[in-house]
Design an enzyme around this catalytic site. Structure first.
Site, PDB file in Angstrom:
ATOM      1  CG  ASP A 113      -1.973  -1.048   1.202  1.00  0.00           C
ATOM      2  OD1 ASP A 113      -2.448  -1.375   0.109  1.00  0.00           O
ATOM      3  OD2 ASP A 113      -2.347  -1.545   2.279  1.00  0.00           O
ATOM      4  CG  ASP A 133      -6.518  -1.362  -1.601  1.00  0.00           C
ATOM      5  OD1 ASP A 133      -6.794  -2.573  -1.747  1.00  0.00           O
ATOM      6  OD2 ASP A 133      -5.579  -0.972  -0.873  1.00  0.00           O
TER       7      ASP A 133
END
Length: 162
Positions: A113, A133
């Site tokens: 991330d 995401d």
């Protein structure tokens, strides 16, 4: 239909490329301000799901992803033509997002991330995320909008026929 698969493939490629850049050029925990304090690139790893839930439960993510991908493909081929372009795009965004994070889990046992966002006005530090995401979130929103519009169309159709 090939055009829509290209959307999913492009999302996977962009997702994997951006994650590769972060892994190659940043240390875990390193932060690069883009638009201080609202946007930064923060090298982070997640062994769980959204917001770090279910840490380390990789077997569960593998099973869920396979089931979700199978469901997306089923709905795409069964209802894609009648569902319209918005429906097809939403499913391919879901497919691209699911596959992007699945690749990380299989290759590294964790998801990379990097997007660190602070939402002004409410001063909310949004959980760190990645391209996959974002694709999943946008895909879900588009799917909900499609379903709501479809319901409105059906109600109007029913009202006209009465």
């Amino acid at each position: 239909m090939l055009f829509y698969y290209a959307i999913a493939a492009a999302l996977v490629i962009i997702d994997q490329w951006t994650k590769w850049l972060v892994v190659k050029h940043m240390e875990v925990g390193e932060r690069i301000a883009v638009l201080e304090p609202y946007l930064a690139i923060l090298s982070h790893r997640n062994r769980g799901a959204a917001w770090g839930m279910l840490q380390g439960q990789m077997w569960l993510f593998y099973i869920v992803t396979v089931v979700v991908v199978a469901g997306i493909l089923y709905y795409f081929h069964k209802y894609g033509k009648e569902g319209g372009a918005g429906f097809r795009v939403s499913l391919m965004m879901l497919l691209g997002g699911a596959l992007g994070n699945f690749i990380d889990r299989v290759r590294m046992g964790e998801v990379v991330d990097f997007a660190d966002v602070l939402i002004p006005v409410i001063n909310y530090d949004f959980p760190i995320f990645n391209v996959a995401d974002a694709a999943l979130t946008i895909g879900v929103i588009l799917l909900i909008v499609h379903m709501l519009l479809e319901e409105i169309r059906e109600k109007r159709k029913k009202k006209v026929s009465e």
